[in-house]
Design a protein around this motif. Structure first.
Motif, PDB file in Angstrom:
ATOM      1  N   ALA A 162       0.855  -1.189   0.000  1.00  0.00           N
ATOM      2  CA  ALA A 162       0.000   0.000   0.000  1.00  0.00           C
ATOM      3  C   ALA A 162       0.889   1.236   0.000  1.00  0.00           C
ATOM      4  N   LEU A 163       0.497   2.245  -0.799  1.00  0.00           N
ATOM      5  CA  LEU A 163       1.282   3.466  -0.930  1.00  0.00           C
ATOM      6  C   LEU A 163       0.396   4.695  -0.770  1.00  0.00           C
ATOM      7  N   GLY A 164       0.943   5.756  -0.191  1.00  0.00           N
ATOM      8  CA  GLY A 164       0.205   7.003  -0.085  1.00  0.00           C
ATOM      9  C   GLY A 164       0.961   8.017   0.739  1.00  0.00           C
ATOM     10  N   TRP A 165       0.357   9.177   0.910  1.00  0.00           N
ATOM     11  CA  TRP A 165       0.963  10.234   1.705  1.00  0.00           C
ATOM     12  C   TRP A 165       0.634  10.008   3.176  1.00  0.00           C
ATOM     13  N   PRO A 166       1.628   9.917   4.034  1.00  0.00           N
ATOM     14  CA  PRO A 166       1.373   9.645   5.463  1.00  0.00           C
ATOM     15  C   PRO A 166       0.686  10.820   6.152  1.00  0.00           C
ATOM     16  N   ARG A 167      -0.187  10.492   7.104  1.00  0.00           N
ATOM     17  CA  ARG A 167      -0.869  11.534   7.877  1.00  0.00           C
ATOM     18  C   ARG A 167       0.047  12.176   8.914  1.00  0.00           C
ATOM     19  N   SER A 168       1.041  11.444   9.353  1.00  0.00           N
ATOM     20  CA  SER A 168       1.940  11.975  10.371  1.00  0.00           C
ATOM     21  C   SER A 168       3.329  11.381  10.169  1.00  0.00           C
ATOM     22  N   THR A 169       4.296  11.934  10.878  1.00  0.00           N
ATOM     23  CA  THR A 169       5.667  11.450  10.773  1.00  0.00           C
ATOM     24  C   THR A 169       5.770  10.033  11.321  1.00  0.00           C
ATOM     25  N   LYS A 170       6.413   9.156  10.575  1.00  0.00           N
ATOM     26  CA  LYS A 170       6.576   7.775  10.980  1.00  0.00           C
ATOM     27  C   LYS A 170       7.909   7.615  11.724  1.00  0.00           C
ATOM     28  N   ARG A 171       7.933   6.689  12.657  1.00  0.00           N
ATOM     29  CA  ARG A 171       9.164   6.407  13.398  1.00  0.00           C
ATOM     30  C   ARG A 171       9.486   4.924  13.271  1.00  0.00           C
ATOM     31  N   GLN A 172      10.695   4.637  12.827  1.00  0.00           N
ATOM     32  CA  GLN A 172      11.084   3.241  12.649  1.00  0.00           C
ATOM     33  C   GLN A 172      11.202   2.551  14.005  1.00  0.00           C
TER      34      GLN A 172
END
Length: 286
Positions: A162-172
């Motif tokens: 699945a691909l798209g613009w994230p709603r918020s900053t992701k943290r690994q």
């Protein structure tokens, strides 16, 4: 664009919360072009990528994936398929001694080719500021997925993204370090205590409250697979820690069989229908 590749790898994290904003065609074209440059077995590129943008089909993909709504929200999903159908088409014009593509090694290499392509796109997507999430749940319903995507003979799905613009900053999340995963020249057996300590460091953020229904589900799964004594050990471990570890929750509570999931016979019948004999025993070696 132009960030150091190691920065992208260190920053990349699975995204399960997408905006509904579409991905510009020019951006998506760049991602797909990058994926199509990935290495492949024999250089044959025996894969195809089904780009799913249709809203109703994305909803269907979500229903195939344990009802995970973010899959329907993400503006595009890519289904990476093993594809020997295209090779069949070439061989009708240029005959060649193709070994049986139903051999198990063809499945193995096909999955590898598909995932190499997918991961290339994941890193390219990160460079574009896009979020991504791998999805293997769709593989529980290969027959339904193949019908939805109108897959011909000698084509089957390997993984979905699945691909798209994230709603918020992701943290690994934490990852195992190289000293645990990398072995030199031969496999290096580590003591159980050392492995478990590394597991707890990696999964320490996942300490799930022992809800009674989760504890019972985990114990029951353990009982079905390994007997009453093993179920007792699971219960004692959870009570001692006062939480469910990640293996206990995901394997005992979440990743459970559902009525429409394919079993071994279902997979065998599906692959036969698609023209493969991967699960047909000695036939795969002929």
């Amino acid at each position: 664009m132009g960030e150091d590749i190691y920065t992208l790898i260190a920053r990349r994290a699975t995204c399960r919360s997408f905006k509904e904003d579409p991905v510009d065609d020019a951006v998506l074209d760049r991602l797909l072009a990058a994926g199509c440059k990935s290495p492949s077995s024999c250089g044959f590129q025996s894969i195809s990528i089904i780009k799913v943008t249709d809203k109703e089909k994305r909803k269907k993909l979500a229903s195939f994936s344990r009802g995970q709504k973010f899959i329907a929200t993400a503006p595009v999903s890519l289904v990476f398929c093993i594809d020997y159908h295209r090779m069949d088409q070439v061989l009708r014009r240029e005959p060649a001694p193709l070994p049986n593509p139903g051999q198990l090694k063809c499945l193995w290499m096909g999955i590898a080719d598909a995932v190499i392509c997918a991961q290339t796109i994941v890193l390219a997507a990160e460079a574009e500021g896009l979020g991504s999430c791998y999805n293997g749940n769709v593989l529980n319903v290969l027959d339904q997925l193949s019908e939805l995507l109108a897959l011909p003979s000698h084509v089957c799905p390997a993984i979905m993204l699945a691909l798209g613009w994230p709603r918020s900053t992701k943290r690994q999340p934490p990852k195992y370090p190289p000293e645990l995963l990398v072995h030199e020249n031969e496999y290096r057996e580590l003591p159980d205590d050392q492995v478990y300590s590394a597991y707890r460091r990696q999964n320490g953020y996942q300490k799930l409250k022992p809800r009674p229904q989760w504890v019972e589900a985990c114990c029951e799964k353990g009982r079905q697979l390994h007997g009453e004594e093993y179920a007792r050990q699971i219960r004692e471990d959870i009570e001692k820690k006062d939480y469910l570890g990640s293996y206990q929750y995901w394997l005992g509570c979440y990743y459970t069989e559902e009525p429409d999931f394919l079993n071994f016979a279902g997979y065998r019948n599906y692959f036969k229908k698609q023209g493969f004999t991967w699960l047909e025993g000695e036939e795969t070696e002929q």
